[in-house]
Scaffold this motif. Structure first.
Motif, short mmCIF file in Angstrom:
data_model
loop_
_atom_site.label_atom_id
_atom_site.label_comp_id
_atom_site.label_asym_id
_atom_site.label_seq_id
_atom_site.Cartn_x
_atom_site.Cartn_y
_atom_site.Cartn_z
N ALA A 199 1.20 -1.48 -0.42
CA ALA A 199 0.00 0.12 0.02
C ALA A 199 0.53 1.11 -0.05
N PHE A 200 0.29 2.25 -0.62
CA PHE A 200 0.80 3.27 -0.91
C PHE A 200 0.70 5.16 -0.40
N GLN A 201 1.05 5.64 -0.15
CA GLN A 201 0.39 7.03 0.40
C GLN A 201 1.07 8.22 -0.24
N ILE A 202 0.93 8.77 -1.15
CA ILE A 202 1.75 9.95 -1.56
C ILE A 202 1.22 11.18 -1.01
N GLY A 203 2.05 11.58 -0.37
CA GLY A 203 2.30 13.25 0.39
C GLY A 203 1.95 14.52 -0.41
N GLN A 238 -4.57 -3.98 -16.06
CA GLN A 238 -2.64 -3.66 -16.51
C GLN A 238 -3.28 -2.00 -15.74
N PRO A 239 -2.67 -0.70 -14.66
CA PRO A 239 -3.47 0.23 -14.61
C PRO A 239 -2.19 1.30 -15.08
N ALA A 240 -1.56 2.91 -15.71
CA ALA A 240 -1.00 3.21 -16.98
C ALA A 240 -0.94 3.35 -15.11
N ILE A 241 -0.94 4.15 -14.76
CA ILE A 241 -0.18 4.56 -13.51
C ILE A 241 -1.30 4.00 -11.97
N ALA A 242 -0.90 3.13 -11.23
CA ALA A 242 -1.26 2.30 -10.37
C ALA A 242 -1.87 3.47 -9.18
N ALA A 243 -3.25 2.93 -8.52
CA ALA A 243 -3.58 3.74 -7.34
C ALA A 243 -3.34 2.40 -6.22
N SER A 244 -3.19 2.91 -4.76
CA SER A 244 -3.02 2.24 -3.95
C SER A 244 -3.43 0.48 -3.69
N PRO A 245 -3.31 -0.35 -3.83
CA PRO A 245 -1.90 -1.20 -3.92
C PRO A 245 -0.81 -1.47 -4.98
N ALA A 246 0.32 -1.33 -4.69
CA ALA A 246 0.84 -1.44 -6.06
C ALA A 246 1.42 -3.34 -6.09
N ARG A 247 0.97 -3.77 -6.94
CA ARG A 247 0.58 -5.47 -7.32
C ARG A 247 1.99 -6.17 -7.69
N PHE A 248 3.30 -5.62 -7.72
CA PHE A 248 4.73 -6.32 -8.25
C PHE A 248 5.71 -4.97 -7.97
N ARG A 249 6.61 -5.80 -8.26
CA ARG A 249 7.45 -4.48 -8.27
C ARG A 249 8.13 -4.14 -9.12
N THR A 274 3.74 1.20 2.97
CA THR A 274 3.32 0.44 3.46
C THR A 274 3.49 -1.26 3.00
N PRO A 275 4.44 -1.81 3.06
CA PRO A 275 5.01 -3.67 2.21
C PRO A 275 3.45 -4.74 2.80
N LEU A 276 3.49 -5.11 2.16
CA LEU A 276 1.71 -6.29 2.07
C LEU A 276 2.64 -7.24 1.49
N ALA A 277 2.24 -8.38 2.71
CA ALA A 277 2.43 -9.69 2.94
C ALA A 277 2.07 -10.58 0.54
N PRO A 278 2.95 -10.75 0.13
CA PRO A 278 2.88 -11.20 -1.36
C PRO A 278 2.94 -12.71 -1.88
N LEU A 279 1.82 -13.22 -2.60
CA LEU A 279 1.89 -13.85 -2.59
C LEU A 279 2.88 -14.28 -4.05
N ALA A 280 3.90 -14.85 -3.55
CA ALA A 280 5.35 -15.17 -4.51
C ALA A 280 4.89 -16.45 -5.48
N THR A 281 3.94 -17.14 -5.08
CA THR A 281 3.88 -18.96 -6.41
C THR A 281 2.34 -18.68 -6.19
N PRO A 282 2.00 -19.49 -7.47
CA PRO A 282 0.59 -20.07 -7.40
C PRO A 282 -0.27 -20.92 -6.90
N GLU A 283 0.96 -21.88 -5.97
CA GLU A 283 0.68 -22.31 -4.69
C GLU A 283 -0.45 -21.82 -4.26
#
Length: 908
Positions: A199-203, A238-249, A274-283
């Protein structure tokens, strides 16, 4: 001020002494032939000569050249002249982005060694990377330049190895996405997510906006249209510019536009993560919360093919093998990072950028920016490699937004790290299944399940999931099959198109199991494939009756090479020989896939070809004119190429899926024939008439009579042509039903490759000795360009098999992410097989995708032949090879990539 000699002329430039020479040359002196691929000395594209010696301009401070002699690709020396001619003659420049660096490094070599050998060329040029050619044509070109011998150029026509019509530009330092921009263009930089899920917040932006040089800042709230895109519109997510949260590095969350000349520094941009737990694998993703609404279990799509009763067929089989295969993210690693510029022309937004799909770019950009299509124009630059990733839009809507909002031109150039973090990858795959045969070695049935990590957004995930089950049987008669492939969302990089759309991953599983099945049945591995190879009239896995099937011819062509290689390897420790086959449906899977071509005769007597197919190195700028010239009956030398440009050329579709030679070629053939028919009708001539041009006079000779048409006297049409024709071709396919039955492609290409190698058991390294490749082209429109595609595809297959594994945050450069270099690609013998398909132009089939497919499985099969090791995870890095050879291999311990428990918990 720094004074030095540049290409023989004294120059004086006001540049900081520590500025990269590459930047000084490009930004201050306009020498954009010096390419920038990495800014780290990894790729060699920026090579120039400093006092005659090759140096990386990106690592050379500007002050170091003071009082010295610098030669760039815009200059000339006797060695450069010979090399340019030789590169052009040998087809050694494909996309052309690495060509300046190659030429200048080779020029240094020729001044030191007048007649270099192949090993000397490999050694000297080893620091310059190429992703297109496979290096073999470059080696041949440099050796020939040293010998002063060039091959003669054949006359143009179908089947002739005509030199690239755009080849002169490529050996002169062609103009790519970063090489042309309007004066006063703003520089745009992207704020990207450093986390896979956050998640992110632009100040408060007030302070940042007030910084010197900052012109404007844009976030998702500034998108005026639909902030969602996908190459397949119904899946737009896929957004051209993402709103929160970001979904990939690497995801874009904000843009900053800077004045030209200002330091584009994003340090201190006010954003809180604010880092969130990623789902890193298909499983993990299947059990986790959905990334997108209405996609439970994070399932994007599941493709399925079912024919017959595979379970019963396997139960009744004499021999059955089962196994798993796991593959990694693979980076496209084209040498040109994404780049482009935008400006307004009247009320039309013009975007010039590297791309594979200008028509798709236009549609998505217009939708995101809320503009009608006729207010967006896409002009593709020369494209420095694509391989599928440049099908998806990247910077196009971003620079379009800045220009629309500010009213000023702008430009953007991705860094190497940005390009690697933010663009699409080959889908990682987790595959398992069984294949059976009868006592005579004929395939009885196949079961397959695959999970494909499609990353955060859809991109080409639906295509991969649907294409894999269609192809996973390989080019073999398979009476009963059940195949399923799921595309699963994770917080990984977006997985998209990469030369084969998932078919190379499926072939790794299928072809390595075929070797095991052949051994179990006691049949020679090549003979086993010949016994099961598809023939004309056989049904595919989708029930389609096939024609012009070339796989038997390809495998038969390998037989003498196979016999020799096995004899040479016999008794040689660590020596192995492997074989694998491929097939590939050309074009979209069971979907519309049209291309349109326009051909005109100008009042002055030129043949104008409006060709909207982007040439990313594969040769469509030459092959399509060859087809058109043959159909029209006028020489290739009379042709002038226009495009691609969405304002000037009809849409020839995307450059992918091995479709341009076939689909656009058919449109070009039809347009040429239509224009020819109109000419003959005007003078009442027969079909055998001969056409020629003499200035503005078109002469038609028929049965001893010559008739002239004064083109200058004819009223020009809307495009300024005296005579013209336009034609569209869309392959005849049918949709797949619920069981995956139907005719998904009108034309298939076929191939088989044989690998000879040596394995060092102590080090776990694999040394390739030779690769022999037999590929069915239907009709080889241009044999030289076809061989170039084969060699380049093989090089990428070598990388997939032995070294390439993209790890987000760890391999975002070209020294941690390894791709094959000169020393990694062995001699390649290409066997061009021609089994004409009546649906193709003059019988031609596609080629570009499927040349990569057999390479990796043939390598793994050769490793197994050499050592007995069964590697079930690629790339086969040395530690994986060693583990496969060690005690753990035999005890079945849980080692990733070794027979036993594979990642995901599937038993091999």
């Amino acid at each position: 001020m720094i004074r030095f000699s540049l290409n023989g002329a004294l120059v004086e430039v006001d540049a900081p002494p520590t500025e990269r020479l590459s930047e000084t040359l490009r930004e201050r002196l306009g020498k954009t032939g010096t390419k920038v691929g990495c800014d780290a000395g990894d790729c060699g594209a920026c090579t120039v000569l400093l006092d005659g010696a090759a140096v990386c301009a990106c690592l050379t401070p500007a002050a170091r050249v003071s009082g010295r002699f610098v030669t760039t690709i815009e200059g000339d020396t006797p060695e450069l002249s010979r090399l340019r001619a030789s590169f052009h003659a040998h087809g050694a420049a494909q996309c052309g982005i690495c060509t300046p660096g190659m030429l200048l490094t080779a020029a240094d070599l020729l001044t030191r060694t007048a007649r270099p050998s192949e090993p000397e060329v490999e050694q000297a040029l080893g620091g310059v990377l190429c992703r297109c050619t496979g290096y073999r044509s470059i080696i041949a070109a440099v050796v020939a330049a040293g010998q002063g011998v060039l091959p003669d150029e054949p006359a143009g026509g179908i089947g002739a190895s005509v030199r690239r019509l755009d080849g002169a530009a490529k050996v002169a330092g062609d103009s790519f996405g970063a090489d042309d921009w309007p004066e006063g263009a703003l520089m745009v930089k992207v704020v990207r997510s450093p986390h896979p899920h956050a998640a992110f917040q632009i100040g408060d932006l007030t302070g940042f906006r007030a910084r010197p040089g900052v012109v404007a800042i844009f976030t998702a709230a500034d998108i005026p249209g639909r902030n969602a895109f996908s190459v397949i519109p119904p899946f737009a997510d896929q957004p051209a510019i993402a709103a929160s949260p970001a979904r990939f590095r690497g995801e874009c969350v904000a843009l900053v536009a800077f004045e030209p000349g200002a330091e584009p520094d994003l340090t201190g941009f006010p954003i809180t993560w604010t880092p969130l737990a990623p789902l890193a694998t298909p499983e993990a993703a299947e059990a986790g919360a959905p990334l997108h609404p209405n996609r439970p279990g994070n399932l994007l799509v599941e493709g399925r093919v079912a024919k017959g009763d595979a379970a019963s067929a396997l139960a009744g089989s004499a021999h059955v093998v089962e196994g798993t295969m796991t593959t990694a993210f693979v980076e496209h690693a084209y040498i040109e990072p994404e780049a482009g510029a935008a400006w307004m022309k009247g009320d039309t937004l013009v975007i010039r950028a590297c791309t594979q799909a200008p028509g798709m770019d236009r549609e998505d950009t217009a939708a995101i920016l809320g503009l009608p299509l006729d207010r967006v124009r896409i002009i593709p630059s020369a494209t420095g490699g694509g391989f599928g990733s440049k099908l998806d839009i990247s910077l196009q809507p971003l620079i379009g937004l800045v220009t629309l909002k500010t009213g000023r031109p702008c430009r953007m150039i991705y860094t190497r790290a940005e390009s690697m973090a933010s663009t699409t990858k080959r889908h990682p795959a987790e595959m398992r299944g069984r294949i059976g045969c009868d006592a005579q070695g004929r395939i009885t049935g196949l079961e397959f399940e695959g999970r494909f990590n499609t990353g955060a957004y859809s991109s080409w995930g639906p295509t991969v999931a649907n294409r894999v089950p269609v192809h996973v049987s390989g080019p073999y008669l398979t009476p009963a099959i059940t195949a399923k492939a799921k595309a699963i969302h994770t917080h990984g990089p977006v997985s998209g198109a990469f030369r084969g759309f998932g078919v190379p991953q499926g072939a790794l599983w299928q072809e390595t199991l075929y070797d095991r099945l052949a051994d179990k049945a006691g049949i020679d591995r090549l003979e086993f494939r010949l016994r099961n190879a598809l023939r004309d009239g056989d049904p595919s896995a989708t029930g389609q009756a096939l024609r012009a099937v070339g796989i038997h011819d390809c495998l038969s062509a390998l037989k003498p090479h196979w016999t020799r290689a096995l004899a040479e390897a016999k008794g040689q420790k660590g020596r192995g020989v492997g074989v694998a086959s491929c097939w590939y449906g050309c074009g979209n899977t069971a979907l519309p896939n049209p291309s349109t071509i326009r051909i005109g005769l100008s009042p002055g007597g030129q043949v104008i070809l409006h060709q909207g197919a982007t040439d990313i190195g594969q040769g469509s700028n030459t092959v399509i004119p060859q087809i058109a010239a043959e159909a029209l009956g006028l020489p290739l030398t009379a042709f002038q190429l226009i495009g691609p440009d969405t304002a000037l050329t009809p849409d020839a579709g995307k450059t992918s899926a091995s479709r341009q030679t076939y689909v656009t070629g058919r449109a070009a053939k039809a347009a040429g024939e239509s224009l020819r028919a109109e000419i003959l009708r005007r003078v009442n001539a027969g079909e055998g008439a001969v056409l020629s041009l003499d200035g503005s006079t078109l002469c038609v000779r028929d049965r001893g009579t010559a008739t002239q048409i004064d083109l200058a006297s004819l009223p020009p049409d809307a495009n300024g042509h005296a005579l013209s024709a336009e034609a569209t071709y869309d392959p005849p396919t049918s949709p797949l039903d619920a069981h995956g039955q139907g005719a998904p492609y009108a034309v298939y290409g076929y191939g088989a490759q044989m690998v000879e190698l040596a394995v060092d058991a102590a080090l776990g390294t694999v040394r390739l000795l030779k690769i022999t490749a037999a590929h069915d082209l239907g009709r080889a429109i241009n044999p030289m360009l076809a061989r170039g595609q084969i060699e380049g595809g093989i090089a990428q297959g070598i990388g997939m098999a032995l070294m390439e594994e993209y790890l987000p945050g760890r391999t975002e450069n070209l020294h941690d992410y390894l791709i094959p270099t000169f020393g990694d690609v062995p001699p390649i013998e290409s066997l061009l097989i021609e089994v004409p398909d009546p649906e193709g132009p003059f019988g031609a089939k596609g080629l570009g995708e499927h040349v990569l497919i057999p390479t990796a499985p043939a390598i793994l099969n050769a490793v197994r032949h050499a050592t007995g090791a069964e590697i079930t995870c690629v790339p086969a890095l040395p530690h994986r090879v060693r583990e496969a050879l060690g005690p753990a291999f035999h005890t079945g311990e849980n080692i990733p990539g070794v027979r036993g428990l594979a990642p995901g918990g599937w038993r091999g």
